[in-house]
Design a protein around this motif. Structure first.
Motif, PDB file in Angstrom:
ATOM      1  N   ALA A 208       0.823  -1.208   0.000  1.00  0.00           N
ATOM      2  CA  ALA A 208       0.000   0.000   0.000  1.00  0.00           C
ATOM      3  C   ALA A 208       0.852   1.249   0.000  1.00  0.00           C
ATOM      4  N   THR A 209       2.091   1.120   0.434  1.00  0.00           N
ATOM      5  CA  THR A 209       2.983   2.270   0.468  1.00  0.00           C
ATOM      6  C   THR A 209       3.955   2.283  -0.703  1.00  0.00           C
ATOM      7  N   ASP A 210       3.640   1.522  -1.728  1.00  0.00           N
ATOM      8  CA  ASP A 210       4.527   1.473  -2.896  1.00  0.00           C
ATOM      9  C   ASP A 210       4.480   2.795  -3.641  1.00  0.00           C
ATOM     10  N   VAL A 211       5.650   3.392  -3.905  1.00  0.00           N
ATOM     11  CA  VAL A 211       5.723   4.656  -4.630  1.00  0.00           C
ATOM     12  C   VAL A 211       6.671   4.544  -5.818  1.00  0.00           C
ATOM     13  N   GLY A 212       6.776   3.368  -6.365  1.00  0.00           N
ATOM     14  CA  GLY A 212       7.579   3.193  -7.574  1.00  0.00           C
ATOM     15  C   GLY A 212       9.043   2.956  -7.277  1.00  0.00           C
ATOM     16  N   VAL A 213       9.917   3.589  -8.092  1.00  0.00           N
ATOM     17  CA  VAL A 213      11.351   3.316  -7.996  1.00  0.00           C
ATOM     18  C   VAL A 213      12.006   3.988  -6.807  1.00  0.00           C
ATOM     19  N   HIS A 214      11.343   4.958  -6.192  1.00  0.00           N
ATOM     20  CA  HIS A 214      11.935   5.669  -5.068  1.00  0.00           C
ATOM     21  C   HIS A 214      11.427   5.115  -3.746  1.00  0.00           C
ATOM     22  N   SER A 215      12.248   5.277  -2.721  1.00  0.00           N
ATOM     23  CA  SER A 215      11.837   4.852  -1.388  1.00  0.00           C
ATOM     24  C   SER A 215      10.744   5.783  -0.867  1.00  0.00           C
ATOM     25  N   LEU A 216      10.082   5.352   0.208  1.00  0.00           N
ATOM     26  CA  LEU A 216       9.015   6.168   0.780  1.00  0.00           C
ATOM     27  C   LEU A 216       9.555   7.513   1.261  1.00  0.00           C
ATOM     28  N   GLU A 217      10.733   7.500   1.864  1.00  0.00           N
ATOM     29  CA  GLU A 217      11.320   8.761   2.335  1.00  0.00           C
ATOM     30  C   GLU A 217      11.632   9.684   1.155  1.00  0.00           C
ATOM     31  N   GLN A 218      12.211   9.151   0.090  1.00  0.00           N
ATOM     32  CA  GLN A 218      12.506   9.976  -1.082  1.00  0.00           C
ATOM     33  C   GLN A 218      11.232  10.556  -1.686  1.00  0.00           C
ATOM     34  N   HIS A 219      10.181   9.748  -1.699  1.00  0.00           N
ATOM     35  CA  HIS A 219       8.890  10.215  -2.224  1.00  0.00           C
ATOM     36  C   HIS A 219       8.402  11.434  -1.446  1.00  0.00           C
ATOM     37  N   TYR A 220       8.449  11.351  -0.123  1.00  0.00           N
ATOM     38  CA  TYR A 220       7.939  12.454   0.687  1.00  0.00           C
ATOM     39  C   TYR A 220       8.880  13.663   0.666  1.00  0.00           C
ATOM     40  N   ILE A 221      10.160  13.434   0.489  1.00  0.00           N
ATOM     41  CA  ILE A 221      11.070  14.575   0.321  1.00  0.00           C
ATOM     42  C   ILE A 221      10.752  15.283  -0.995  1.00  0.00           C
ATOM     43  N   GLY A 222      10.410  14.513  -2.038  1.00  0.00           N
ATOM     44  CA  GLY A 222       9.981  15.119  -3.301  1.00  0.00           C
ATOM     45  C   GLY A 222       8.721  15.950  -3.121  1.00  0.00           C
ATOM     46  N   VAL A 223       7.787  15.448  -2.302  1.00  0.00           N
ATOM     47  CA  VAL A 223       6.572  16.226  -1.993  1.00  0.00           C
ATOM     48  C   VAL A 223       6.953  17.522  -1.265  1.00  0.00           C
ATOM     49  N   ALA A 224       7.877  17.411  -0.306  1.00  0.00           N
ATOM     50  CA  ALA A 224       8.324  18.598   0.439  1.00  0.00           C
ATOM     51  C   ALA A 224       8.962  19.623  -0.489  1.00  0.00           C
ATOM     52  N   LEU A 225       9.759  19.145  -1.442  1.00  0.00           N
ATOM     53  CA  LEU A 225      10.389  20.051  -2.403  1.00  0.00           C
ATOM     54  C   LEU A 225       9.342  20.744  -3.263  1.00  0.00           C
ATOM     55  N   LEU A 226       8.344  19.986  -3.711  1.00  0.00           N
ATOM     56  CA  LEU A 226       7.275  20.574  -4.528  1.00  0.00           C
ATOM     57  C   LEU A 226       6.510  21.644  -3.763  1.00  0.00           C
ATOM     58  N   LEU A 227       6.097  21.336  -2.533  1.00  0.00           N
ATOM     59  CA  LEU A 227       5.313  22.296  -1.755  1.00  0.00           C
ATOM     60  C   LEU A 227       6.142  23.516  -1.360  1.00  0.00           C
ATOM     61  N   SER A 228       7.426  23.318  -1.099  1.00  0.00           N
ATOM     62  CA  SER A 228       8.291  24.450  -0.739  1.00  0.00           C
ATOM     63  C   SER A 228       8.355  25.473  -1.864  1.00  0.00           C
ATOM     64  N   VAL A 229       8.491  24.980  -3.078  1.00  0.00           N
ATOM     65  CA  VAL A 229       8.532  25.880  -4.235  1.00  0.00           C
ATOM     66  C   VAL A 229       7.142  26.452  -4.513  1.00  0.00           C
ATOM     67  N   ALA A 230       6.117  25.613  -4.412  1.00  0.00           N
ATOM     68  CA  ALA A 230       4.761  26.053  -4.733  1.00  0.00           C
ATOM     69  C   ALA A 230       4.282  27.156  -3.794  1.00  0.00           C
ATOM     70  N   PHE A 231       4.583  27.029  -2.510  1.00  0.00           N
ATOM     71  CA  PHE A 231       4.048  27.978  -1.535  1.00  0.00           C
ATOM     72  C   PHE A 231       4.706  29.356  -1.613  1.00  0.00           C
ATOM     73  N   THR A 232       5.791  29.468  -2.366  1.00  0.00           N
ATOM     74  CA  THR A 232       6.354  30.810  -2.571  1.00  0.00           C
ATOM     75  C   THR A 232       5.422  31.663  -3.426  1.00  0.00           C
ATOM     76  N   ALA A 233       4.415  31.032  -4.027  1.00  0.00           N
ATOM     77  CA  ALA A 233       3.425  31.786  -4.813  1.00  0.00           C
ATOM     78  C   ALA A 233       2.693  32.803  -3.946  1.00  0.00           C
ATOM     79  N   PHE A 234       2.602  32.536  -2.633  1.00  0.00           N
ATOM     80  CA  PHE A 234       1.901  33.475  -1.752  1.00  0.00           C
ATOM     81  C   PHE A 234       2.635  34.818  -1.655  1.00  0.00           C
TER      82      PHE A 234
END
Length: 372
Positions: free
Chosen positions: A204-230
């Motif tokens: 259920a926690t399968d996220v493809g070729v990346h580990s679960l931690e790498q997946h969530y770090i990618g999410v953190a990177l996306l949101l960090s850049v996205a939230f600068t829109a404010f």
């Protein structure tokens, strides 16, 4: 001066105004990345950590008349199944009474009694499963699973009878008949017991070729850049009086303004991404030569979304709320909050048409490359 030339001047002016905010944008982006990354590591290390299940003891009794080639193969298949060995300990007993005694004393959770001539013979009764009636509801659920397993063997026995009848009708020799029955027996045993060879297991926690931690770090990177829109939306929604006058004179409409704002936001988001990328690569000691190539489509999507809300409304609050809702929906549907395998079926059915999953995977690729 043509409308196009004026639009280019407006775009350059917006870029300059956004660059003035760049120190604050970078500071916010890096701060968000550190905070969200710390949360991502905690989540990936603890929230989805599989718990070790206690093994259950299962006693079974099989009369001597059942001990033949089929029962031996069946027993070997059962005891060598990885999934079963992780959850159950099989204990063979000398008699049904001995098994019931162990059950009453709580030494085993279940007792399975295999009837006479169950394997390879003419079965007159099914497998019996005994359990302690005072245990939890899981006992009853497990009992139903055992009985379903027994019913499968009943189906197998029916297949044997059918083969015997067919052999009689076609006057097959005893040698061919014996080989046919053996083949059917072994086929049913293999299909029933060796399920690890015929089933695919998806975590259920399968996220493809990346580990679960790498997946969530990618999410953190996306949101960090996205939230600068404010920090960027107020800049685009507060043009001075001279700019507003020129927009009216040159009849620059919403569509042209949308394109101009998008072009202005592209370098701003890209410059917010680069320091975050460098910080992540330093921490994880990784380097991805194509990082900017992976990130560019994500930056374009963020610029389009931000520009759309900035252009559609004159209210800063409405634009920022709209942007926040869209980003959170894309992040959730893309597996940014819960991994894709744990999302509701309705969400998974539409996630492939939304860019959230693509954005998360692109950011993860930009930081970690091809994966763990």
């Amino acid at each position: 001066m043509s409308t196009f030339a004026q639009l280019c001047r407006l775009t350059k002016a917006n870029i300059k105004r956004l660059l003035i905010k760049l120190p604050g944008v970078i500071t916010v982006a890096v701060f968000l990345l550190v905070s969200l990354s710390a949360a991502a590591i905690v989540v990936s290390d603890n929230l989805y950590k599989p718990e070790n299940m206690d093994k259950i003891n299962v006693a079974f009794y099989m009369p001597d008349s059942n001990i033949n080639a089929y029962s031996s193969v069946g027993y070997d298949l059962i005891t060598n199944m990885q999934s079963l060995s992780n959850t159950a300990e099989l204990i063979e007993v000398d008699s049904e009474e001995a098994g019931k005694d162990m059950l009453s004393k709580g030494l085993v959770s279940y007792l399975i009694v295999i009837p006479e001539s169950f394997f390879g013979g003419f079965m007159t009764e099914g497998i019996q499963v005994f359990f302690n009636a005072s245990t939890s509801i899981m006992t009853y659920i497990t009992n139903d699973l055992f009985m379903a397993f027994a019913r499968y063997y009943t189906t197998a026995q029916t297949g044997i009878f059918t083969a015997i009848d067919d052999a009689e009708l076609n006057s097959l020799s005893d040698d061919i008949r014996s080989r046919l029955i053996s083949l059917i027996n072994f086929t049913f045993l293999d299909r029933a017991l060796n399920k690890d060879a015929y089933t695919a297991v998806h975590s259920a926690t399968d996220v493809g070729v990346h580990s679960l931690e790498q997946h969530y770090i990618g999410v953190a990177l996306l949101l960090s850049v996205a939230f600068t829109a404010f920090l960027m939306i107020p800049v685009l929604q507060k043009p001075n009086r001279g700019i507003r006058t020129k927009l009216t004179v040159f009849k620059i409409g919403k569509w042209s303004l949308f394109l101009s704002n998008t072009a202005s936001l592209l370098p701003a988001f890209l410059l917010a991404f680069i320091p975050c990328l460098i910080a992540g690569q330093i921490y994880y000691k990784t380097f991805t030569p194509l990082a900017l190539v992976y990130a560019l489509p994500v930056v374009c999507i963020l610029a389009l979304i931000t520009s759309a809300f900035s252009t559609a409304t004159d209210s800063i609050l409405a634009a920022e709320l709209g942007f926040l809702v869209v980003i959170l929906i894309l992040c959730y549907a893309g597996g940014g909050i819960l991994p894709e395998g744990m999302l509701p079926k309705a969400v998974r059915s539409i996630s492939h048409i939304l860019p959230g999953d693509f954005m998360i995977r692109s950011m993860t690729l930009a930081l970690f490359g091809g994966g763990a």
